[in-house]
Enzyme design. Structure first.
Site, PDB file in Angstrom:
ATOM      1  NE  ARG A   1     -14.588  11.677  66.270  1.00  0.00           N
ATOM      2  CZ  ARG A   1     -13.924  11.830  65.132  1.00  0.00           C
ATOM      3  NH1 ARG A   1     -13.383  10.766  64.528  1.00  0.00           N
ATOM      4  NH2 ARG A   1     -13.780  13.018  64.579  1.00  0.00           N
TER       5      ARG A   1
ATOM      6  CB  SER B   1     -11.773  18.532  72.797  1.00  0.00           C
ATOM      7  OG  SER B   1     -12.160  17.228  72.430  1.00  0.00           O
TER       8      SER B   1
ATOM      9  CE  LYS C   1     -11.717  15.814  66.817  1.00  0.00           C
ATOM     10  NZ  LYS C   1     -13.015  16.461  67.095  1.00  0.00           N
TER      11      LYS C   1
END
Length: 213
Positions: free
Chosen positions: A42, A111, A140
């Site tokens: 990521r 997700s 997040k």
């Protein structure tokens, strides 16, 4: 690489690499030595070309350990690095379109935050779901905390593996017992630790014990 449910047991997501951090390859190797079962690369701040170079380097490691390499968001990097798959969010291309571009052999993770999102992702060809945030998390900021009841309802609604994500640590992962998840996805629980290898090994043992309950 053939995807199996136990690949989801300890799903490690790398922290975006920044100046002053130890080399990413070094951290990933330690996590692989400790037995992580899937790795997501990521990178929010790299150009696609730099991201691709990093992915090609990390792929050499994951292939050696026979661990699936998943790329976060980027179709370009997924295709050109030869990674095993991609993970997409609700604001990215729909799983159906991603599947059409990648073909049948690549893994697609999606997700999901509701039963409806989970069912749609499964219908469109997702291989697994990342569901959360199950605990408060700083990684997040745009996602609220999910209740245990919602997590359990999602697991019950779909037939594909569900990986819990968000603020998970060795201290709180036991609270997810009985939810139906097949594993957990973590970032700081491993990569923010002074000893990455020990942190990953300890968490993997804890998750295995939790899933036996």
């Amino acid at each position: 690489m053939k995807f199996q449910r136990n690949n989801c047991l300890l799903y490690a997501i790398t922290m975006p690499h920044r100046p002053g951090m130890r080399p990413l390859e070094e951290q990933v190797r330690e996590a692989l030595d400790a037995g992580i079962t899937m790795l997501q690369l990521r990178e929010k701040y790299l150009s696609e070309e730099d991201f691709l170079r990093e992915a090609l380097s990390i792929r050499k490691l994951t292939e050696r350990y026979h661990v699936p390499l998943i790329i976060n968001d980027s179709l370009y990097v997924t295709i050109n690095s030869g990674a095993d798959g991609i993970h997409i969010g609700q604001s990215d291309l729909p799983a159906r379109e991603v599947r059409a571009k990648l073909g049948p052999d690549k893994l697609i993770g999606v997700s999901a935050h509701t039963v409806e999102e989970a069912l749609l992702a499964e219908k469109q060809g997702a291989d697994y779901l990342g569901v959360g945030a199950v605990f408060p998390t700083s990684s997040k900021s745009d996602v609220g905390e999910m209740s245990y009841e919602t997590l359990k309802a999602i697991c019950k609604a779909v037939s594909i593996p569900v990986v819990a994500i968000g603020g998970i640590s060795g201290e709180n992962v036991g609270k997810l017992a009985g939810s139906g998840i097949c594993g957990v996805a973590v970032i700081s629980a491993i990569y923010a630790a002074k000893d990455v290898k020990a942190a990953a090994a300890d968490l993997k043992a804890t998750v295995e014990e939790m899933l036996r309950v």
